[in-house]
Design a protein around this motif. Sequence first.
Motif, mmCIF file in Angstrom:
data_model
loop_
_atom_site.group_PDB
_atom_site.id
_atom_site.type_symbol
_atom_site.label_atom_id
_atom_site.label_comp_id
_atom_site.label_asym_id
_atom_site.label_seq_id
_atom_site.Cartn_x
_atom_site.Cartn_y
_atom_site.Cartn_z
ATOM 1 N N LYS A 46 35.182 77.728 -2.718
ATOM 2 C CA LYS A 46 35.163 78.843 -2.010
ATOM 3 C C LYS A 46 34.407 78.251 -0.559
ATOM 4 C CE LYS A 46 32.917 83.252 -1.349
ATOM 5 N NZ LYS A 46 31.956 84.508 -1.952
ATOM 6 N N ASP A 53 37.362 87.723 -2.461
ATOM 7 C CA ASP A 53 35.860 87.573 -1.847
ATOM 8 C C ASP A 53 36.027 87.364 -0.392
ATOM 9 O OD1 ASP A 53 34.873 88.222 -4.354
ATOM 10 O OD2 ASP A 53 34.205 86.160 -4.805
ATOM 11 N N ILE A 70 38.452 84.125 -5.108
ATOM 12 C CA ILE A 70 37.747 83.406 -4.212
ATOM 13 C C ILE A 70 38.677 84.083 -2.975
ATOM 14 C CG2 ILE A 70 37.545 81.487 -2.630
ATOM 15 C CD1 ILE A 70 37.529 79.771 -5.193
ATOM 16 N N ARG A 93 34.019 76.958 -8.592
ATOM 17 C CA ARG A 93 34.342 78.179 -7.808
ATOM 18 C C ARG A 93 33.542 77.978 -6.604
ATOM 19 N NH1 ARG A 93 35.419 83.593 -7.831
ATOM 20 N NH2 ARG A 93 34.317 84.807 -6.550
#
Length: 339
Positions: A296, A336, A333, A292
Amino acid sequence: MKMSTSDVKYSVLDLSPIIEGGSPAQSLQNTLDLGRHAEKWGYTRFWLAEHHNMPGIASSATSVAIGHVAAGTSTIRVGSGGVMLPNHSSLVIAEQFGTLESLFPGRIDLGLGRAPGTDQLTAMALRRTRRTDAQDFPEQLEELRTYFDPSRSEHALPVRAIPGEGLDVPIWLLGSSGYSAQLAGELGLPFSFASHFSPDNTLPAIDLYRRSFKPSEVLSEPYIMVGMNVIAADTDEQAAYLATSMQQSFLGMIRNKRDGLKPPVKNMDELWSPHEKAMLQQQLGSSIIGGRDKVKEKLADFIAETGANEVIVNGQIYDHQERLRSYEIVADIMKDLQN
């Protein structure tokens, strides 16, 4: 041009992969399952690609596969990424996508490419003639657009596309070089670049599209979507392992051995030569592979570098559940990054 990640949309590019030992029927069911999950996870669109004579890809009848996914979903846009227009008559594509738009109004995209999406013998089998090729693409494109909107012609059309005529099916141009980038810009159409297999041309093509862009009835300013390979997992090590299936697929293309998508392996150095490894690293240079945090960071950097309005993610992963997990991580992601 810098693009705020809060404005960037995210989509799915699916090749409906047939795994080694698997069947097209199972692949197409997996495609629908991915489409349903993508809709739930907030992806904007779900595109399928036209390829022929390839044992590892089940989306050859692209418009049929689009209908399969659209029928099994409710809100996500579904389309072609893309239809290779030189393989078909413009009338047939207008009728097919006019039918899809009639069945699923407001949800169908028509992404067009000018490459054959296959070898020359297969292209000949598709077209039955050598007269139509990529050089005719602008004329084919204009013919197709006129079937949807006859007012583009000064004369009454002797042949009409029914369904198709009068329908608003968004047309995108797809490319891996500067040709389609410039044409899309000059016509004021949205442009999708295939960075997932042509990374070195990404920034030059995007720049050419922006410099060539002329506002149209379709777009007032450029709109760029960039295709990318993303293999995400819960750890960097697991993602690297899963990505070996994609690497084996590209290695097979280099060797002209096109099989089903192979299971991952622990050590690619046992399969490729140093020269082949270098070729693959160049071709897959923009791929994002990792857990992750790594994904990202690299996604944010890629969006900032390209100024893309949208990213469309291809994930060639052998295990379907792992593939779903990868797309779920990417969706988390992107949410976010949008906040």
